[in-house]
Enzyme design. Structure first.
Site, mmCIF file in Angstrom:
data_model
loop_
_atom_site.group_PDB
_atom_site.id
_atom_site.type_symbol
_atom_site.label_atom_id
_atom_site.label_comp_id
_atom_site.label_asym_id
_atom_site.label_seq_id
_atom_site.Cartn_x
_atom_site.Cartn_y
_atom_site.Cartn_z
ATOM 1 N N CYS A 124 0.870 -1.173 0.000
ATOM 2 C CA CYS A 124 0.000 0.000 0.000
ATOM 3 C C CYS A 124 0.910 1.226 0.000
ATOM 4 C CB CYS A 124 -0.878 -0.039 1.246
ATOM 5 S SG CYS A 124 -1.923 1.402 1.425
ATOM 6 N N CYS A 131 -2.518 15.206 3.323
ATOM 7 C CA CYS A 131 -3.690 15.122 2.440
ATOM 8 C C CYS A 131 -4.644 16.261 2.759
ATOM 9 C CB CYS A 131 -4.393 13.782 2.638
ATOM 10 S SG CYS A 131 -5.807 13.578 1.532
ATOM 11 N N CYS A 135 -10.985 13.980 5.360
ATOM 12 C CA CYS A 135 -11.967 12.982 5.785
ATOM 13 C C CYS A 135 -11.919 12.871 7.316
ATOM 14 C CB CYS A 135 -11.672 11.628 5.138
ATOM 15 S SG CYS A 135 -11.628 11.714 3.337
ATOM 16 N N CYS A 138 -9.993 9.928 9.239
ATOM 17 C CA CYS A 138 -8.703 9.478 8.716
ATOM 18 C C CYS A 138 -7.536 10.125 9.448
ATOM 19 C CB CYS A 138 -8.633 9.809 7.232
ATOM 20 S SG CYS A 138 -7.024 9.470 6.518
ATOM 21 N N SER A 236 -13.995 5.578 -1.941
ATOM 22 C CA SER A 236 -14.357 5.649 -0.524
ATOM 23 C C SER A 236 -15.728 6.295 -0.428
ATOM 24 C CB SER A 236 -13.335 6.500 0.242
ATOM 25 O OG SER A 236 -12.074 5.901 0.176
ATOM 26 N N CYS A 355 -3.523 4.628 7.860
ATOM 27 C CA CYS A 355 -2.490 5.480 7.290
ATOM 28 C C CYS A 355 -2.277 6.730 8.139
ATOM 29 C CB CYS A 355 -2.846 5.856 5.851
ATOM 30 S SG CYS A 355 -4.446 6.622 5.686
HETATM 31 S S1 SF4 Z 1 -9.118 8.902 3.621
HETATM 32 FE FE1 SF4 Z 1 -7.678 9.278 1.923
HETATM 33 S S2 SF4 Z 1 -8.507 11.114 0.927
HETATM 34 FE FE2 SF4 Z 1 -9.446 11.036 2.957
HETATM 35 S S3 SF4 Z 1 -8.099 12.302 4.278
HETATM 36 FE FE3 SF4 Z 1 -7.419 10.154 4.432
HETATM 37 S S4 SF4 Z 1 -5.756 9.956 2.916
HETATM 38 FE FE4 SF4 Z 1 -6.949 11.802 2.399
#
Ligand code: SF4
Length: 369
Positions: A124, A131, A135, A138, A236, A355
């Site tokens: 991955c 980013c 979101c 996240c 997503s 992440c």
């Molecule tokens: S889910 Fe993906 S697009 Fe949304 S804030 Fe996290 S890294 Fe960014």
């Protein structure tokens, strides 16, 4: 409109492609390297060799390209210097998941995760430092975008995973663009990476073994569809209606479901590949039986698959995981509408595989030995 999402909407397709590909050998296609060789009075096939030794052999400097005469190796160090990323920190979980924090020459860092599976190992990779999509669930969204990664930096992540697999008697079979960043907010470099990673002189990855995950940048989905590459597009979704989706994913204001879902259908029809809709189940937020029905009704007619993701808690966010029996009930309701729906097996929780978590925690960490 929130400024950052406005800029995502305006800049998503044009991107901020730089001339790096001309300067950085790691972001260059074999024919570009060949053209540079010709410009220096060398035969063009030296360009193909250059690409092969950068990626198949993973050389760190030109002196290791033993098929070249010494005079060429010395000349190349001055003509086209390059610097690879380095592994700043690494963690391994009992389930075999490995997470690397890679550092680039400018000091920026991103995460790359190796996921061993009985049906084929995957890596991955990240596409941006931070980013801007914001979101709500996240970890990466907590760190605003610092810069885009170049195609070469994305390919470097594949190389690190590829070499780790080779050293451990494993084989890397899949690549997921699901790490830090929104790939389609960095369209120009991601498009270039998709060309690079497919080249047989390098890793030769089939597009069928690549999954690109997006929060839903509609114009770039259409650009991707135009290329016709049969990769898996994972969108997503996380909500069956605009009100909730906008609350969870502010990008939905720019690209609401009425625009996003037709774009998904266009991609499926153009490429012949069904689209995956990712749906992270958050207790009391998007996991009600009627929300499962609303989701299934919205997706009817789109060649697709729904991937339910048991929530992996992030300390900074208030969401709680949906209990397993409620996850299964949600799945059955979606399936009742004839829509393929599976539950993703979570891996790497012990090493915080969501992440952005390693990156933030490694701020005070020591470099790996
Ligand atoms: S889910 Fe993906 S697009 Fe949304 S804030 Fe996290 S890294 Fe960014």
């Amino acid at each position: 409109m929130d400024e950052r999402h406005g800029s995502a909407r305006r800049g998503a397709v044009k991107g901020d492609r730089t001339n790096l590909a001309e300067r950085d050998p790691l972001s260059s296609l074999p024919e570009e390297l060949a053209a540079r060789m010709v410009g220096w009075g060398e035969p063009s096939w030296r360009g193909r060799q250059w690409f092969e030794w950068l990626w198949r052999h993973g050389v760190d400097d030109y002196d290791a390209i033993t098929v070249w005469p010494k005079s060429l190796r010395q000349a190349m160090a001055a003509r086209a210097p390059f610097q690879r990323g380095r592994v700043f920190a690494a963690q391994m979980a009992r389930d075999g998941t490995v997470k690397w924090l890679l550092e680039w020459p400018d000091g920026e860092r991103v995460e790359t995760v190796y996921l061993p599976h009985p049906w084929g190992d995957a890596v991955c990779i990240s596409t941006q430092v931070g980013c801007n999509m914001g979101c709500r669930f996240c970890a990466s969204g907590l760190v605003r975008r610092v810069r885009n990664l170049t195609a070469g930096e994305m390919l470097e992540q594949v190389r690190v995973a590829w070499e780790w697999a080779a050293r451990h008697g494993r084989r890397l079979g899949r690549i997921d663009l699901m790490g830090i960043g929104e790939p389609l907010d960095n369209w120009a470099e991601v498009e270039r990476w998709l060309e690079l990673v497919h080249r047989p002189e390098g890793f030769g990855f089939s597009y069928r073994h690549i999954t690109l995950s997006t929060a839903g940048v509609v114009p770039a989905i259409d650009r991707l569809a135009e290329r016709g590459w049969p990769l898996t597009l994972a969108i997503s979704l996380h909500a069956p209606d605009d009100a909730l989706r906008t609350r969870l994913m502010p990008l939905n204001r720019a690209y609401p479901l009425a625009e996003l879902l037709p774009a998904a259908a266009r991609f499926a029809h153009r490429t012949g590949r069904r689209v995956t809709f990712e749906y992270a189940l958050l207790a009391g937020v998007n996991d009600a039986p009627e929300q499962a029905v609303a989701l299934a009704q919205r997706l009817r007619g789109i060649p697709c698959h729904v991937n339910l993701i048991p929530w992996n808690p992030v300390p900074e966010h208030p969401f709680r995981p949906t209990p397993p029996e409620r996850v299964r009930a949600f799945q059955e309701r979606v399936q009742a509408y004839g829509i393929s729906c599976t539950i993703r097996k979570e891996m790497g929780q012990a090493i915080e595989a969501a992440c952005g978590q390693l990156r933030r925690r490694a701020k005070e960490a020591q470099p790996s030995p």
